[in-house]
Scaffold this active site. Structure first.
Site, PDB file in Angstrom:
ATOM      1  N   HIS D  69      43.221  58.013 136.128  1.00 35.19           N
ATOM      2  CA  HIS D  69      44.363  57.536 135.415  1.00 35.19           C
ATOM      3  C   HIS D  69      44.414  57.242 134.407  1.00 35.19           C
ATOM      4  CE1 HIS D  69      45.610  57.753 139.907  1.00 35.19           C
ATOM      5  NE2 HIS D  69      47.023  57.650 139.437  1.00 35.19           N
ATOM      6  N   PRO D  70      45.460  57.410 133.348  1.00 37.08           N
ATOM      7  CA  PRO D  70      45.467  57.022 131.937  1.00 37.08           C
ATOM      8  C   PRO D  70      45.551  55.558 131.886  1.00 37.08           C
ATOM      9  CG  PRO D  70      47.608  57.954 132.532  1.00 37.08           C
ATOM     10  CD  PRO D  70      46.775  58.056 133.812  1.00 37.08           C
ATOM     11  N   SER D  83      53.137  61.218 133.994  1.00 40.21           N
ATOM     12  CA  SER D  83      52.871  59.702 133.230  1.00 40.21           C
ATOM     13  C   SER D  83      53.633  59.314 132.374  1.00 40.21           C
ATOM     14  CB  SER D  83      51.313  59.627 133.073  1.00 40.21           C
ATOM     15  OG  SER D  83      50.626  59.434 134.128  1.00 40.21           O
ATOM     16  N   ALA D  85      56.535  60.623 131.299  1.00 41.64           N
ATOM     17  CA  ALA D  85      58.131  60.301 131.411  1.00 41.64           C
ATOM     18  C   ALA D  85      58.306  58.969 132.079  1.00 41.64           C
ATOM     19  CB  ALA D  85      58.644  61.473 132.295  1.00 41.64           C
ATOM     20  N   GLU D  86      57.213  58.772 133.082  1.00 39.58           N
ATOM     21  CA  GLU D  86      57.405  57.450 133.712  1.00 39.58           C
ATOM     22  C   GLU D  86      57.447  56.202 132.778  1.00 39.58           C
ATOM     23  OE1 GLU D  86      54.396  58.293 136.590  1.00 39.58           O
ATOM     24  OE2 GLU D  86      55.723  59.582 137.860  1.00 39.58           O
ATOM     25  N   GLN D  87      56.342  56.347 131.938  1.00 39.24           N
ATOM     26  CA  GLN D  87      56.035  55.126 131.104  1.00 39.24           C
ATOM     27  C   GLN D  87      57.322  55.015 129.971  1.00 39.24           C
ATOM     28  OE1 GLN D  87      52.156  54.815 129.865  1.00 39.24           O
ATOM     29  NE2 GLN D  87      51.171  55.403 131.914  1.00 39.24           N
ATOM     30  N   PHE D 118      44.191  49.909 134.056  1.00 35.23           N
ATOM     31  CA  PHE D 118      45.166  49.302 134.834  1.00 35.23           C
ATOM     32  C   PHE D 118      46.289  50.029 135.378  1.00 35.23           C
ATOM     33  CE2 PHE D 118      49.278  46.923 134.649  1.00 35.23           C
ATOM     34  CZ  PHE D 118      48.815  45.808 135.707  1.00 35.23           C
ATOM     35  N   VAL D 122      54.991  52.181 137.097  1.00 36.26           N
ATOM     36  CA  VAL D 122      55.793  51.633 136.064  1.00 36.26           C
ATOM     37  C   VAL D 122      57.302  51.724 136.267  1.00 36.26           C
ATOM     38  CG1 VAL D 122      54.248  51.295 134.391  1.00 36.26           C
ATOM     39  CG2 VAL D 122      55.625  53.422 134.391  1.00 36.26           C
TER      40      VAL D 122
END
Lengths: 290, 290, 290, 290
Positions: D69-70, D83, D85-87, D118, D122
């Site tokens: 994961h980033p 990821s 779009a979600e962030q 981490f 989100v």
């Protein structure tokens, strides 16, 4: 007969004892013991001197004090005048046949178990809570129950002192029930609202205890109950808001809200219960306030 | 007997009239007139055809229709089956001697003044509101009262149609009473709260109308009243929140709030009354919701 | 400097006039006229004597009185000390460039139309309501506006009298803002709740006006605003109930209710605004009380 | 790209894996393992098969999944499209310099302690709750934190599945925020009331999230938030009741109640929050409803 504390402080011993002998039922020795501790700056100090006399008496004498009290339901026997007036408050002289039988059954069971009269400060109770006390105290051990009897005797004594002696201080023996009606649609006190207070019996019968009308501040000129203990029990307040809103322009036949009943219990005889009503033509709220 | 609208649309004329002749009391000519307007896409269309037939009839025939109805209180006379069931709802067959006398006095006064029976769609009323209607309608002028009688006949007819005919649409003849209990101290629906609905008489007697217990969403599984008109009158809801709060940890003997009564009037028999209760152990609020 | 009414009643005329000459701006003749009416049993009687003197003066003198007042926004000119302190209250000395321009534009328009200064009892106003007054009064006819100016001069005078003279009575020039926090889940006052009062600007900026913490009775030891007029405007109260409920066992991270904001307007500078908060962990209510 | 569950059940294995490889970040083996369990009657069954594959993988492979994961704040690195779009939802691409520094400091501390990125779903959070999660999770032991990371990966996966696959059932990944405005002075829904929903930052800044106007039933035509998780955080609803009451005849300049703000926290992203407003011109109440 009302007496001042000053008068008691300076009275001859026999007068002092004569004045206070009825505070503790058939036990003038309590007043005699207190007399030796004069002068008393406050009524609380006098009360403490009397309870100290009882507390420091030997167990036999304490039991004698307890047994000197009349049976709560002893209707044919001679009651002292003070006891009689107090018991009329909870209407023990006006029981139905069925209630009377239940009452006598409990009373007999109590005397059989404890060999002493059931003592209760009845001015702090309703008929329902007296029966509840009987049920509960019948479960007690003998020594717990003697202690409970003394506590009740002290409550009775405190009320009698408060009734008879004028002093700079007051014993905390009275409670207060008040209310307040707000018109939340107009943001002002609701005036001219008729209020009735009822005691609610175990079988949901209502007995009127007080009536009042709200003044310009939405309050009653005097508390609904004051200057006496609040009898432990269930109550209903009824607010005639329908007539109030009709006078102020809200129509409806009949109106959505007319008589608003609020049913609540009081369990702190010396407490302050403030039960406000916030009402609009289609909504209301209430709460235990302060 | 239930019939579908489709069936009525395709039935022979005699069958159509036979099926609907009891919708308007002793007036099969109304069904006959409507029959000529078939087919009806909706129940509303059928109802309108029937009321149009009455509206366009000459005054003599209208008066005949009115006079074809039984007296509301005519207890010894032969009632049609439909009327009988409807009147049992408001319990006119169960009046006290005193109420019956008042009722008969009003009924006689009405017939004397108007020379026609007092017609009222009793399913929309309680005993109290029927007496109120009598008082009010006795003040009417003769032509106003004939108009009022027709309006009531149409209400009776609409309810009968709704009872007997299955159609894609529904006539707006029923009301709804629902409730919802929220526990505002925990921010969640109050489940398992027993609720009782009472009709309140003029003398404050309560007659149970419905009982229910709230589900996990704080609502009752079915509305307290549904699929019938809401009789115009005064009601009391009682919510047993004391037991609910006791189960959830709030103590008190007795609890400050135990049974919460909410008293309100309903004056729109076809309306939706939603009466929620927002309760915490020492506070509650209610309102007419939607 | 504080003076008693007794002192004023018995002072030499020159002292009386010297003591009261600043009550009406640059118009010692008002004090002189009042002096002749001594003695004054109450402050209200003194105030009435002074306003009577103005009312019975000829129009030229009244206009002179009006013109003797400083421009509301006249920032460079010499203000009398009393005016200066009053205007700092509404913070006219602290306007943004944009507001200042709007202010000066309105002020110029006013003076052009009426040839007199814009007079307003600024202690009864917020910046927003001052601008609103400008807009509204610019619409007035000349005679209405002169009357309005006198009314404002009387309001200013009453406040100055109340500030400087000790008397058995009080002029009704002050308002009151109070609050009360009840915990409806426990049926008792909520103590230790931090409260902040803000003035809300037209652009929704908040300016702190008062801070307090509730005492054991759920009230603040002193009213949030007292002994001054309530400036007409919009306000926000913030109650830190989250911390209160956390101390009493309600959890949640963050809690459903933490800071409860209540936004309201006050439009009666001499009124009593009581804004209670009834709160449970998941519910609250407020209302204008009394 | 939307796919139906039926399509996935019957697709070639390579197509199945290609369609679902982005559900678990850089871990096509999860889709491969699930593929062997086809067909899936429900989306829940598919989701369970995928989480079972992760749960039964050996710890090394699980750690690989986590490390694939980033970084949450890795702004310069290449994020996968999902990821990114979600962030953007929690606006991590729009942090102030100070917040960014705090963010990076926490992020570095986390990676130093746990040697892994981490991971947080989100879409279930606001900026404030992300920082809170950082603080809290930094306290965790290594094994607890690996478990937490997997839980978050499953939450991310569930949301991605719900976004991409059409099925007869729905995963419980979305929440609901609704409201309802009642006019308690008239006993009916308040229509035409403008409502704004704001997210409240740690420094009390408001960010608009939704706007709506109440309909004839006092509700908004669509929930204020739906079809997405409710980000854990603090919110403010503002109801423009002043305009509503002015339209219905209540005056006041300004009105006692104009904009009513209700501030509350949501901590259950998949919950249903119903926040009604019961308002009269001088009173209102709110609560967490259902």
């Amino acid at each position: 007969m009302l007496l001042t504390l000053d008068h008691l402080n300076s009275a001859a011993q026999t007068d002092f004892v004569a004045a206070l002998e009825s505070i503790f039922e058939r036990a003038p020795w309590v007043a005699e013991a207190a007399c030796a501790k004069r002068p008393f700056p406050t009524l609380a100090a006098l009360f403490n001197a009397m309870t100290d006399a009882v507390r420091s008496a030997d167990p036999t004498r304490q039991l004698q004090l307890i047994k000197g009290h009349p049976d709560l339901g002893e209707r044919t026997a001679a009651l002292t005048a003070a006891s009689k007036a107090e018991q009329a408050g909870a209407r023990l002289d006006d029981l139905s046949k069925k209630d009377l039988e239940r009452f006598e059954r409990l009373n007999t069971a109590y005397q059989t178990k404890f060999s002493m009269p059931f003592i209760l400060c009845v001015r702090r109770h309703t008929r329902e809570s007296i029966l509840g006390q009987f049920d509960r105290r019948l479960q007690n051990a003998r020594d717990v129950e003697r202690e409970t009897a003394l506590t009740e005797i002290f409550r009775i004594a405190a009320l009698r002192l408060a009734d008879h002696v004028i002093a700079p201080d007051q014993l905390k023996v009275h409670g207060l029930l008040s209310t307040h009606v707000l018109d939340t649609s107009r943001g002002r006190p609701a005036d001219g609202v008729s209020i009735e207070l009822f005691e609610v019996s175990a079988t949901d019968e209502l007995r009127v205890m007080a009536k009042a009308v709200t003044n310009a501040d939405g309050r009653t000129d005097r508390p609904l109950i004051e200057k006496r203990p609040l009898p432990i029990g269930r109550y209903e307040l009824r607010f005639a808001v329908g007539a109030y809103f009709a006078r102020n322009g809200t129509v409806g036949d009949p109106a959505f809200l007319d008589i608003i009943p609020i049913r609540f219990a009081m369990t702190e005889p010396e407490g302050h219960y403030h039960i406000p009503l916030l009402a609009a033509p289609y909504s209301y709220a209430t709460y235990r306030g302060s």
